[in-house]
Design a protein around this motif. Sequence first.
Motif, short mmCIF file in Angstrom:
data_model
loop_
_atom_site.label_atom_id
_atom_site.label_comp_id
_atom_site.label_asym_id
_atom_site.label_seq_id
_atom_site.Cartn_x
_atom_site.Cartn_y
_atom_site.Cartn_z
N GLY A 15 3.22 -5.10 -3.59
CA GLY A 15 2.06 -4.24 -3.36
C GLY A 15 2.39 -2.77 -3.20
O GLY A 15 1.61 -2.01 -2.62
N VAL A 16 3.54 -2.35 -3.73
CA VAL A 16 3.96 -0.94 -3.61
C VAL A 16 3.74 -0.22 -4.93
O VAL A 16 4.14 -0.71 -5.99
CB VAL A 16 5.45 -0.85 -3.21
CG1 VAL A 16 5.88 0.60 -3.08
CG2 VAL A 16 5.71 -1.60 -1.91
N ASN A 17 3.10 0.95 -4.87
CA ASN A 17 2.89 1.77 -6.06
C ASN A 17 4.16 2.56 -6.38
O ASN A 17 4.90 2.94 -5.48
CB ASN A 17 1.72 2.74 -5.83
CG ASN A 17 0.45 2.02 -5.43
OD1 ASN A 17 0.02 1.09 -6.11
ND2 ASN A 17 -0.15 2.44 -4.34
N LEU A 18 4.36 2.83 -7.66
CA LEU A 18 5.59 3.51 -8.07
C LEU A 18 5.27 4.67 -9.00
O LEU A 18 4.55 4.50 -10.00
CB LEU A 18 6.52 2.51 -8.78
CG LEU A 18 7.87 3.02 -9.29
CD1 LEU A 18 8.69 3.62 -8.17
CD2 LEU A 18 8.64 1.88 -9.96
N ARG A 19 5.80 5.84 -8.66
CA ARG A 19 5.66 7.04 -9.48
C ARG A 19 7.06 7.50 -9.87
O ARG A 19 7.92 7.68 -8.99
CB ARG A 19 4.91 8.13 -8.72
CG ARG A 19 3.49 7.73 -8.33
CD ARG A 19 2.85 8.71 -7.34
NE ARG A 19 2.56 10.00 -7.96
CZ ARG A 19 1.46 10.29 -8.64
NH1 ARG A 19 0.53 9.35 -8.82
NH2 ARG A 19 1.27 11.50 -9.15
N ILE A 20 7.30 7.69 -11.16
CA ILE A 20 8.65 7.95 -11.67
C ILE A 20 8.69 9.28 -12.40
O ILE A 20 7.86 9.55 -13.28
CB ILE A 20 9.08 6.83 -12.65
CG1 ILE A 20 9.08 5.47 -11.94
CG2 ILE A 20 10.44 7.13 -13.26
CD1 ILE A 20 9.19 4.29 -12.90
N GLY A 55 0.79 -1.22 0.00
CA GLY A 55 0.00 0.00 0.00
C GLY A 55 0.82 1.27 0.00
O GLY A 55 0.27 2.36 -0.18
N LEU A 56 2.13 1.15 0.19
CA LEU A 56 2.99 2.34 0.13
C LEU A 56 3.10 2.84 -1.31
O LEU A 56 2.94 2.08 -2.26
CB LEU A 56 4.39 2.02 0.66
CG LEU A 56 4.55 1.73 2.15
CD1 LEU A 56 6.01 1.40 2.46
CD2 LEU A 56 4.08 2.91 3.00
N THR A 57 3.40 4.13 -1.44
CA THR A 57 3.70 4.71 -2.75
C THR A 57 5.10 5.29 -2.70
O THR A 57 5.42 6.09 -1.82
CB THR A 57 2.69 5.81 -3.12
OG1 THR A 57 1.39 5.23 -3.24
CG2 THR A 57 3.08 6.47 -4.44
N LEU A 58 5.93 4.86 -3.63
CA LEU A 58 7.31 5.33 -3.71
C LEU A 58 7.48 6.17 -4.96
O LEU A 58 7.04 5.76 -6.05
CB LEU A 58 8.27 4.13 -3.71
CG LEU A 58 9.76 4.42 -3.71
CD1 LEU A 58 10.51 3.35 -2.88
CD2 LEU A 58 10.34 4.46 -5.12
N SER A 59 8.11 7.32 -4.82
CA SER A 59 8.36 8.21 -5.96
C SER A 59 9.85 8.29 -6.24
O SER A 59 10.64 8.67 -5.36
CB SER A 59 7.81 9.62 -5.68
OG SER A 59 6.41 9.59 -5.61
N TRP A 60 10.20 7.94 -7.45
CA TRP A 60 11.58 8.05 -7.91
C TRP A 60 11.73 9.34 -8.69
O TRP A 60 11.01 9.58 -9.66
CB TRP A 60 11.93 6.86 -8.79
CG TRP A 60 13.32 6.95 -9.37
CD1 TRP A 60 13.69 7.56 -10.53
CD2 TRP A 60 14.52 6.43 -8.80
NE1 TRP A 60 15.04 7.45 -10.72
CE2 TRP A 60 15.58 6.75 -9.68
CE3 TRP A 60 14.80 5.71 -7.65
CZ2 TRP A 60 16.90 6.39 -9.43
CZ3 TRP A 60 16.11 5.34 -7.40
CH2 TRP A 60 17.14 5.68 -8.28
N ILE A 61 12.68 10.19 -8.27
CA ILE A 61 12.89 11.47 -8.93
C ILE A 61 14.36 11.56 -9.34
O ILE A 61 15.23 11.79 -8.49
CB ILE A 61 12.50 12.63 -8.00
CG1 ILE A 61 11.01 12.53 -7.65
CG2 ILE A 61 12.81 13.98 -8.64
CD1 ILE A 61 10.56 13.50 -6.58
N GLY A 62 14.65 11.32 -10.61
CA GLY A 62 16.04 11.33 -11.05
C GLY A 62 16.26 10.57 -12.33
O GLY A 62 15.40 10.57 -13.23
N ASP A 63 17.39 9.90 -12.43
CA ASP A 63 17.81 9.21 -13.64
C ASP A 63 17.12 7.85 -13.75
O ASP A 63 16.92 7.16 -12.74
CB ASP A 63 19.34 9.02 -13.60
CG ASP A 63 19.91 8.59 -14.94
OD1 ASP A 63 19.18 8.63 -15.95
OD2 ASP A 63 21.09 8.21 -14.98
N GLY A 64 16.81 7.44 -14.95
CA GLY A 64 16.21 6.12 -15.18
C GLY A 64 17.29 5.06 -15.22
O GLY A 64 17.54 4.47 -16.28
N ASN A 65 17.88 4.75 -14.06
CA ASN A 65 19.08 3.93 -14.02
C ASN A 65 18.85 2.53 -13.46
O ASN A 65 17.71 2.07 -13.31
CB ASN A 65 20.18 4.67 -13.24
CG ASN A 65 19.80 4.86 -11.77
OD1 ASN A 65 18.82 4.31 -11.27
ND2 ASN A 65 20.59 5.66 -11.06
#
Length: 352
Positions: A210-215, A186-196
């Motif tokens: 079960g973790v949501n991902l925003r890139i 249920g957590l949401t993790l946001s990646w802000i940076g390089d697509g590495n």
Amino acid sequence: MSALRNTFMHGLKSVQFKQARNFRVGWTCSGAVRLKGRSFLTLKDFNPDEIKHILKVSADLKHRIKHDGQYLPLLRGKSIAMIFEKRSTRTRMSTETGFALLGGHPCFLTPQDIHLGVNESTKDTARVLSSLTDIVLARVYSHSTLEQLDKEASVPIINGLSDLYHPIQILADLLTLQEHYGSLKGLTLSWIGDGNNVLHSFMMSLPKLGVNLRIATPEGYEPDPNVTQEALRLSKQFATELHLFSEPMEAAQGSNVLVTDTWISMGQEEEKKKRLKDFHGYQITMQTGSVAAPDWTFLHCLPRKSEEVDDEVFYSPRSLVFPEAENRKWTIMGLLVCILTDYSPPISQLKL
């Protein structure tokens, strides 16, 4: 009195000897999880139960060794070859100290010690190390090098980092978040940076847990299309959300975890000026966090540069970077124990 003391001491030594011999105070691994003897090149190859099992073993070792002060030589008599084409603080220290703490012998091999694929072919190196060690960890430039090592070796190969994936980092991140939030689902993790490579490993694991991902990545720095396609498939399969943006504030919206990484990896130094320009506006600050969830935290796999995240966030109570760095040790230990033994914790320290 002397005879009584001698009898007592003999009995104590006998108990201590039995404890040393019977150090596997756990259960043998049962059920569907079978990790012994497997290589660990990418989290793409591991299902949710297998990832959770590695995390449970890691948490168990951390609890028993760090908090209870137990001695667990689970890897006694075993050795690991550590090939490092690229330097590292955390990967080397966590593997070397962790393997030794478990009773094994780590062997560190720099480019000066072993010119992989140059002085000796990768094929020959894989076969030689297979006859001398029980497992190989390789930190390399090209993921294809790992695949070739795995093809030719008769012992398991662990990806210590490649241009495509960095799976051992993600294990540490997952354990850190599990410890902090009490649950990953249920957590949401946001990646802000390089697509590495770090992002790629998040994409291959988070949906399964079960973790949501925003890139958010600048134009031209998006994650690998094949990895994205597989991540979208996983998100659909496990009913999680995956969104890609070009604006950091959009990606941070409602997120529990803000994550970034270096914008300039080893081998990209000549691109520094262009990359700094292209990543303008991607620095994580308290303003970024203002649109995140009230309980937002921050992760960075280190080493960190100030243009990626400012001091106010990096050294704030919201930052989990130093527990994250420590968990590199416990999770690599957990992974090694899973691959080299049948050990399983009697009581899980994690409720995944």
